[in-house]
Design a protein around this motif. Structure first.
Motif, PDB file in Angstrom:
ATOM      1  N   THR A 142     -12.641  -1.613   6.103  1.00 15.27           N
ATOM      2  CA  THR A 142     -12.104  -0.871   4.973  1.00 15.27           C
ATOM      3  C   THR A 142     -10.840  -1.532   4.457  1.00 15.27           C
ATOM      4  OG1 THR A 142     -10.977   1.174   4.305  1.00 15.27           O
ATOM      5  CG2 THR A 142     -11.156   0.784   6.637  1.00 15.27           C
ATOM      6  N   ALA A 196      -2.185 -19.798   5.930  1.00 16.70           N
ATOM      7  CA  ALA A 196      -2.194 -18.335   5.979  1.00 16.70           C
ATOM      8  C   ALA A 196      -0.774 -17.800   6.161  1.00 16.70           C
ATOM      9  CB  ALA A 196      -3.080 -17.857   7.115  1.00 16.70           C
ATOM     10  N   ARG A 197       0.177 -18.724   6.449  1.00 12.26           N
ATOM     11  CA  ARG A 197       1.566 -18.323   6.683  1.00 12.26           C
ATOM     12  C   ARG A 197       1.705 -17.313   7.802  1.00 12.26           C
ATOM     13  NH1 ARG A 197       3.704 -17.614   0.688  1.00 12.26           N
ATOM     14  NH2 ARG A 197       3.744 -19.790   0.126  1.00 12.26           N
ATOM     15  N   MET A 221     -17.190   1.741  12.530  1.00  8.24           N
ATOM     16  CA  MET A 221     -16.005   1.781  13.401  1.00  8.24           C
ATOM     17  C   MET A 221     -16.370   1.328  14.814  1.00  8.24           C
ATOM     18  SD  MET A 221     -13.074   2.647  12.060  1.00  8.24           S
ATOM     19  CE  MET A 221     -11.988   3.564  13.177  1.00  8.24           C
ATOM     20  N   ASP A 265       7.134   5.762  15.059  1.00  5.77           N
ATOM     21  CA  ASP A 265       6.802   5.727  13.643  1.00  5.77           C
ATOM     22  C   ASP A 265       5.586   6.601  13.340  1.00  5.77           C
ATOM     23  OD1 ASP A 265       6.317   5.149  11.015  1.00  5.77           O
ATOM     24  OD2 ASP A 265       6.670   3.006  11.213  1.00  5.77           O
ATOM     25  N   LEU A 316       0.846  -1.184   0.000  1.00  2.00           N
ATOM     26  CA  LEU A 316       0.000   0.000   0.000  1.00  2.00           C
ATOM     27  C   LEU A 316       0.888   1.244   0.000  1.00  2.00           C
ATOM     28  CD1 LEU A 316      -2.304  -1.432   2.768  1.00  2.00           C
ATOM     29  CD2 LEU A 316      -3.002  -1.043   0.405  1.00  2.00           C
ATOM     30  N   PHE A 323      -7.652   5.915  19.852  1.00  3.20           N
ATOM     31  CA  PHE A 323      -7.597   6.720  18.612  1.00  3.20           C
ATOM     32  C   PHE A 323      -7.828   8.200  18.925  1.00  3.20           C
ATOM     33  CE2 PHE A 323      -9.109   2.773  16.140  1.00  3.20           C
ATOM     34  CZ  PHE A 323      -7.843   2.505  15.644  1.00  3.20           C
ATOM     35  N   ASP A 383      -5.355  -8.913  10.612  1.00  2.00           N
ATOM     36  CA  ASP A 383      -4.888  -9.849   9.593  1.00  2.00           C
ATOM     37  C   ASP A 383      -4.895  -9.231   8.204  1.00  2.00           C
ATOM     38  OD1 ASP A 383      -4.635 -11.616  11.582  1.00  2.00           O
ATOM     39  OD2 ASP A 383      -6.159 -13.018  10.902  1.00  2.00           O
ATOM     40  N   ALA A 384      -5.598  -8.141   8.048  1.00  2.00           N
ATOM     41  CA  ALA A 384      -5.723  -7.544   6.726  1.00  2.00           C
ATOM     42  C   ALA A 384      -4.441  -6.799   6.356  1.00  2.00           C
ATOM     43  CB  ALA A 384      -6.910  -6.603   6.687  1.00  2.00           C
ATOM     44  N   LEU A 385      -4.259  -6.598   5.048  1.00  2.00           N
ATOM     45  CA  LEU A 385      -3.086  -5.880   4.551  1.00  2.00           C
ATOM     46  C   LEU A 385      -3.030  -4.502   5.201  1.00  2.00           C
ATOM     47  CD1 LEU A 385      -0.773  -6.159   2.549  1.00  2.00           C
ATOM     48  CD2 LEU A 385      -2.272  -5.276   0.765  1.00  2.00           C
ATOM     49  N   ASP A 386      -4.194  -3.874   5.296  1.00  2.00           N
ATOM     50  CA  ASP A 386      -4.286  -2.576   5.939  1.00  2.00           C
ATOM     51  C   ASP A 386      -5.345  -2.653   7.016  1.00  2.00           C
ATOM     52  OD1 ASP A 386      -4.079   0.133   6.472  1.00  2.00           O
ATOM     53  OD2 ASP A 386      -5.568   0.668   4.972  1.00  2.00           O
ATOM     54  N   GLY A 387      -4.978  -2.499   8.265  1.00  2.00           N
ATOM     55  CA  GLY A 387      -5.979  -2.465   9.313  1.00  2.00           C
ATOM     56  C   GLY A 387      -6.755  -1.171   9.187  1.00  2.00           C
ATOM     57  N   CYS A 388      -7.959  -1.099   9.721  1.00  2.00           N
ATOM     58  CA  CYS A 388      -8.624   0.201   9.647  1.00  2.00           C
ATOM     59  C   CYS A 388      -8.316   1.007  10.901  1.00  2.00           C
ATOM     60  CB  CYS A 388     -10.121   0.074   9.402  1.00  2.00           C
ATOM     61  SG  CYS A 388     -10.936  -1.145  10.393  1.00  2.00           S
ATOM     62  N   GLY A 389      -8.654   2.254  10.864  1.00  2.47           N
ATOM     63  CA  GLY A 389      -8.276   3.142  11.952  1.00  2.47           C
ATOM     64  C   GLY A 389      -6.821   3.557  11.778  1.00  2.47           C
ATOM     65  N   MET A 390      -6.346   4.355  12.715  1.00  2.00           N
ATOM     66  CA  MET A 390      -4.956   4.832  12.611  1.00  2.00           C
ATOM     67  C   MET A 390      -3.985   3.679  12.830  1.00  2.00           C
ATOM     68  SD  MET A 390      -5.219   8.354  14.735  1.00  2.00           S
ATOM     69  CE  MET A 390      -6.793   9.202  14.809  1.00  2.00           C
ATOM     70  N   ASP A 391      -2.833   3.783  12.225  1.00  7.78           N
ATOM     71  CA  ASP A 391      -1.856   2.693  12.239  1.00  7.78           C
ATOM     72  C   ASP A 391      -1.106   2.658  13.571  1.00  7.78           C
ATOM     73  OD1 ASP A 391       0.008   0.753  11.807  1.00  7.78           O
ATOM     74  OD2 ASP A 391       0.502   1.412   9.784  1.00  7.78           O
ATOM     75  N   MET A 392      -1.732   2.062  14.573  1.00 11.48           N
ATOM     76  CA  MET A 392      -1.079   1.968  15.879  1.00 11.48           C
ATOM     77  C   MET A 392      -0.067   0.833  15.902  1.00 11.48           C
ATOM     78  SD  MET A 392      -3.807   3.076  18.773  1.00 11.48           S
ATOM     79  CE  MET A 392      -5.043   1.803  18.692  1.00 11.48           C
ATOM     80  N   CYS A 396     -12.244  -6.615   8.131  1.00 15.40           N
ATOM     81  CA  CYS A 396     -12.060  -5.212   8.460  1.00 15.40           C
ATOM     82  C   CYS A 396     -12.950  -4.376   7.549  1.00 15.40           C
ATOM     83  CB  CYS A 396     -10.569  -4.941   8.263  1.00 15.40           C
ATOM     84  SG  CYS A 396     -10.087  -3.257   8.299  1.00 15.40           S
ATOM     85  N   THR A 435     -12.563  -5.855   3.903  1.00 14.26           N
ATOM     86  CA  THR A 435     -11.521  -6.869   3.776  1.00 14.26           C
ATOM     87  C   THR A 435     -11.895  -8.094   4.593  1.00 14.26           C
ATOM     88  OG1 THR A 435      -9.937  -5.069   3.639  1.00 14.26           O
ATOM     89  CG2 THR A 435      -9.038  -7.246   3.969  1.00 14.26           C
ATOM     90  N   ALA A 460       2.314   0.134  13.653  1.00 13.98           N
ATOM     91  CA  ALA A 460       3.635   0.677  13.331  1.00 13.98           C
ATOM     92  C   ALA A 460       4.124   1.588  14.449  1.00 13.98           C
ATOM     93  CB  ALA A 460       3.580   1.434  12.001  1.00 13.98           C
TER      94      ALA A 460
END
Lengths: 483, 483
Positions: A418, B109-110, A431, A195, A164, A443, B187-196, A416, A347, B198
């Motif tokens: 989104t 799922a690796r 949410m 980060d 992404l 959040f 588990d999703a490529l992009d979690g929703c909400g802010m990226d906590m 998820c 997702t 990272a």
């Protein structure tokens, strides 16, 4: 959220002291195009739209707004699909449209320094002279901007392999709500300190205004080929997706369409899709010639072993483009057969693909609304298109309900709400289902660490805790009604 | 930071009501091993060391400490190299050593679900039965734990291609300072909400206690081969590194050693390194057989064109292991020829490799201290080893100064004061050089969003703003002294 301590006319007058008066927009007619983004059912007329031209002007704009407690909604190209750029009624839309310069391309370091208003596709066009391109390729890439991509953490067909937005950027220069410049991220693989780059990416304008982005560029793969496989059940197609991934092939793209989407796309694009298939997979492999050959063969064999009823491998660049053309025109193709459609984004874990499609069919019958399914199957990101007619009373409301039920199902199977469109206004209720109060409170605390007065894009992304119980009970009711 | 509102004995008594009394450690002798982590020049005796066994006990521990304002330092295996796990004098060390179970491996799922005290290497050992492994491989991987890896965002030799910890994990379960459980990521490529997720990764225990980690597993590459190239100047070797990357080869590992490190490693490991070379590159390529063959050939040709004086390509797994053995034993090899050494960690843009090594040589003479250079050259992460004798009065202080000057140089050339070891206590002064007050204030605001009372790992990671001017002026003085 407090109300502004200044009136509209005075605010406009103050903006005109440092922004070209032609770009401090007050009249309804010129404001109108800004009232919504790509999700046009949510709209609002703002007080003002301003188009600064320099970072200093953005800083000054933020200082002015902060002083008078005026909400600010940042806007790129307005192609977003979750109403993340919907204006705030007593607020300012800050358009970054004039920040459209590619500042630097460094072919050796493989990076590009960009103003936020640079279009996604323009980056790859400019980098092509060095054999490079920018990885993330949202469907709106002709129009959408890199600043908007950062705000939504955009993906695209190729994100399974190439990641992404967050995986393809090095640093972001932002202006804080206080009007200060802040650089998050660095050229190093790991920046030091916390980060904040990942936090900023996908934060939907809630934390600051993006004023510059440094992205990574990728070398164009030597070769790319696509294998198309038709299946007579979604179950088989879903299993085949898992099979490819489990086999160790990471396709450049791995897309799935259901029967309805196949027919619509084929009628529109004449890509040679099997009109009688219940599901179609498009699996693109890129890399060196040997690698591509090996993986295409393996993927074809796997698809056969999972019961594919037809297999076709692109033999030329033209054929590859044609096979993708159908997929890429799925949205307009559906748009042609229905007065309106609503593109959802959620997702799910890959293993639930078949179950989710079957359930969706049942819901489609329950709500009396057709649905076409287009999936980034490889990463489980689905885009169901609900067909409706806004002129039929009650049909939009039913569509919204259907959409909410789809998102609730995503959460129920461990997914998820989104994938790549963000939360915006659209999914703010969901949410409350995805997260519990403690998570949402965290959040809010993060948001407050950047924007204590809540002036940046209020009402988006994270629901106010006081509404969450209501949202949850509504969802519960919808569920009960269904059962 | 306030002081605890409870005394040590009473705190211990309360811990014993819910943690096995044998693992609420109060006596000096048993506490001693916890007084430092891998950077043993920084040490401190804590009030207590506790070893909970369940997440509920961690939650209860946090509630107890929060109630009485007792600082908490989380600890994995204590292999960290920036004193990030150094205890706080009037505080508790919370060891996660008992959380050492692999909870689940999902080969399809690796993914693997792990308690935080699972050793890094144990993950790959357990996953091997499925042909899978865990990517990040810090040198300490025999001992270090996944929880510590998350805290420090650890890398390793292969992170150029496979990424740091943050790129290889899906979600983290953490316990907040209030004792609440929070799951960040998905588990999703992009979690929703802010990226906590990272944000949490690399946060050095400042934001919460990691109680479970879900990681991604990778398929073992079909083949791997390494090409070793000797150069008679660091300039040529540095240019060759840029050449490989610019050519589009992403090596599994791309390491560089300077002349001093080469000789030390060769004496220790007899790997067959060219003892007369000024610089050595080890470039490993992995992938399919064809890919490896093609890239090894290209890399060898590139090295020749950049003036390599010797080239050797591994012809067997044994030979590959031998070539790496020298590099991997560089630290103990240096340890053998010097009573003490100090391993630095900084990152620079690749293009400044040669310049930095030349400057480092000058500094080595200035400070009268030998330095051996070992580099993750591909990603610009350097690990200079400064040789000193702690028994010679003043030598450690000179070593620290030298180290500080190296980090300042990293910042000056556009790099970063840490690559993979974190900030901890060690580099807290340099944070004031890397970042301005505004940036540091933002870090503090983020920290406060998780830990308003500053109880989690106080004194680490982010310097108090009131000290920053002093830190900066000290660095300035050091610089002036050198010039």
């Amino acid at each position: 959220m407090s109300t502004p301590t200044i009136d509209r006319a005075e605010l406009a007058r103050q903006f005109r002291t440092f922004i070209d008066p032609a770009f401090v927009i007050e009249d309804d007619e010129t404001i109108r195009p800004y009232e919504c983004d790509g999700l046009s059912m949510y709209c609002e007329m703002p007080w003002l739209v301003v188009l600064p031209e320099t970072v200093e002007q953005v800083q000054q704009a933020m200082r002015l707004c902060q002083e008078h407690k005026v909400p600010v909604v940042a806007r790129g190209a307005g192609t977003g699909l979750s109403a993340g750029a919907m204006p705030y009624a007593e607020g300012v839309v800050l358009s970054l449209a004039k920040f459209n310069r590619i500042l630097e391309i460094d072919p050796l370091a493989r990076t590009a320094r960009l103003q936020p208003g640079v279009r996604n596709l323009a980056i790859s066009e400019e980098a092509a002279q060095y054999g490079l391109y920018y990885g993330p390729d949202p469907s709106s890439q002709i129009a959408c901007t890199i600043g908007g991509n950062v705000a939504e953490n955009s993906g695209g067909v190729h994100c399974l392999k190439y990641g992404l937005t967050v995986h393809n950027i090095l640093s972001v220069e932002m202006v804080t709500v206080e009007g200060e410049k802040l650089v998050v991220g660095s050229d190093a693989l790991d920046g030091c300190g916390m980060d904040m780059l990942a936090l900023m990416t996908g934060s939907e304008g809630l934390l600051g205004i993006v004023t510059e982005v440094k992205v990574k560029l990728l070398p164009k793969p030597e070769q790319a080929q696509v294998v198309m496989a038709g299946f007579d059940s979604v179950q088989n197609a879903g299993d085949a997706v898992g099979g490819v991934i489990a086999h160790g092939i990471i396709p450049g793209g791995l897309e799935m369409m259901d029967g309805f989407a196949i027919v619509a796309a084929e009628d529109f694009a004449q890509a040679g899709y099997p009109r009688d298939a219940a599901a179609l997979l498009l699996c693109e492999v890129d890399g060196t010639a040997e690698e591509v050959q090996e993986h295409i063969e393996q993927a074809s064999n796997l698809f056969r072993s999972f019961g594919a009823t037809s297999i076709r491998v692109s033999q030329s660049e033209e054929e590859r483009a044609l096979l993708w053309k159908g997929r890429k025109s799925a949205f307009p193709a559906v748009g042609r057969i229905s007065p309106d459609y609503y593109c959802m984004d959620g997702t799910i874990p890959r293993r639930h693909l078949a179950y989710v499609l079957t359930e969706m069919q049942k819901m489609s019958e329950h709500y009396g609304l057709r649905v076409a399914n287009v999936f980034h199957a490889g990463d489980g990101n689905m885009h169901p298109l609900i067909l409706f007619d806004a002129n039929v009373p009650g049909e939009f409301e039913r569509t919204e309900e259907f959409g909410g039920a789809i998102l609730a199902m995503c959460v129920n199977v461990g997914g998820c709400i989104t994938g790549e469109h963000g939360v915006g206004v659209e999914k703010i209720r969901q949410m409350a289902i995805q997260f519990d109060d403690l998570e949402l409170a965290q959040f809010h605390a993060l948001k407050a660490a950047f924007d204590p007065d809540g002036l940046l894009n209020p009402g988006k992304g994270v629901p106010a805790l006081r509404h969450c119980q209501e949202y949850r009970s509504l969802e519960h009711k919808a569920h009960t009604a269904e059962a």
